[in-house]
Design an enzyme around this catalytic site. Structure first.
Site, PDB file in Angstrom:
ATOM      1  CE1 TYR A  55     -11.692  -0.518  -5.236  1.00 38.62           C
ATOM      2  CE2 TYR A  55     -13.205  -2.215  -5.989  1.00 38.62           C
ATOM      3  CZ  TYR A  55     -12.557  -1.013  -6.190  1.00 38.62           C
ATOM      4  OH  TYR A  55     -12.772  -0.313  -7.354  1.00 38.62           O
ATOM      5  N   GLY A 205     -23.156   8.934  -3.608  1.00 34.72           N
ATOM      6  CA  GLY A 205     -24.311   9.138  -2.743  1.00 34.72           C
ATOM      7  C   GLY A 205     -24.989  10.476  -2.893  1.00 34.72           C
TER       8      GLY A 205
END
Length: 330
Positions: A55, A205
């Protein structure tokens, strides 16, 4: 917050996925905003924080280490190896020497002497799973990690790995719109006493209802390459949300909370780790751990959005070949 068992660790029933504070969804928030999210999560009772060497190519571990190292005794720390940035590119490498080196780098960035739960982020299919897990078992013996996890693996691979060293957790995408785990690995985890950590539990989302137009996504947002978020597919998937949002409203919760409550109800060994850059959404997500919604509401949620009516695979073909997760029969 209610608690669940993650191997030897007792953690909050909902953890925090830290990825999007540094990676994947376009321009990340400022380090200051990321720090606010991490500290607020801790204040709200979150005790599982999940990061990875991949990440931000180390930036996320740096952030987590800088912000949370002073509070190290208050939470369970998870990170991952076997997939990282090399020369600006994402590389899957499960060779034992690479895993050992990655662990040393992660310990330094995280500002800790030991990582509680260390996942093999992807199984490098050029390396027997037994060899990669054996290297992680050596790290356990050396006291550099406390427990071993696997990400995006099948039930068969989990069992092979578990024969080498107990596997504390499997982490795979699981939500109302991604049901691959239900094919086999969810049951295998239960049988072996392995926790199941669900990433993207609000469907990147989608299940929040906030993303109505995929054209607004940043040019570097990874969702742009995901088939479900292609304009035509997403338009079809949006049609599933109206009834789902109405159900959430009737239950007096947000759509994200309904999605998380549904996931928690699928098994006591399941721990979702939603990620967010918003303090308001963070509080909303974590509050879902303490909801008691009627069984009929949760069942209806599963009927409204499921593998049978979602349009598009979750990954493009080039990524799909990298993972080992079972596929839902078409």
């Amino acid at each position: 917050m209610r608690q669940r068992q993650l191997g030897p660790f007792t953690v909050s029933a909902i953890g925090l996925g830290c990825m999007n504070l540094s990676h994947a969804y376009g321009v990340p928030p400022s380090p200051e905003q990321g720090a606010q999210v991490l500290l607020k999560a801790l204040d709200l009772g979150c005790t599982l924080f999940d990061t990875a060497a991949l990440y931000g190519f180390g930036a996320n571990e740096e952030l987590v280490g800088k912000v949370l190292a002073p509070h190290r005794s208050r939470f369970t720390l998870a990170s991952k190896c076997g997939m990282q940035g090399v020369g600006g590119k994402r590389v899957i490498d499960g060779r034992p020497a690479t895993l050992r080196a990655t662990c040393e780098d992660s310990l330094r960035r995280l500002r800790t002497d030991v990582i509680d739960l260390y996942y093999l982020h992807r199984w490098d299919k050029a390396v027997p799973i037994e060899d990669s897990v054996g290297a992680l078992a050596d790290l356990v013996k050396q006291g550099k990690i406390r427990a071993i996890g696997l990400s995006e693996v099948s039930a068969a691979t989990l069992r092979r790995a578990h024969a080498v060293h107990p596997i504390t957790a499997v982490q795979t995408e699981y939500s109302l719109w991604t049901r691959n785990a239900e094919v086999a690995v969810l049951d295998a985890c239960k049988q072996l006493g392995t926790a199941f950590v669900a990433f993207s539990p609000v469907a990147r989302g989608f299940l929040t209802g906030a993303l109505r137009d995929v054209a607004t996504l940043d040019a570097k947002d990874i969702r742009r390459a995901m088939p479900r978020f292609a304009p035509d597919n997403y338009a079809a998937n949006l049609r599933l949300l109206e009834a789902f949002e109405a159900l959430a409203a009737q239950a007096g919760v947000t759509p994200a909370q309904l999605a998380l409550a549904w996931l928690l109800a699928q098994g006591d060994h399941i721990i979702p780790i939603p990620g967010t850059t918003s303090l308001a959404h963070l509080a909303d997500n974590l509050a879902a751990a303490d909801l008691d919604l009627p069984a009929e509401v949760l069942a209806r949620a599963g009927e409204l959005i499921n593998a049978g009516n979602v349009v598009g695979p979750r990954y493009p073909a080039a990524v799909q070949v990298e993972i080992d997760t079972e596929e839902v029969p078409s």
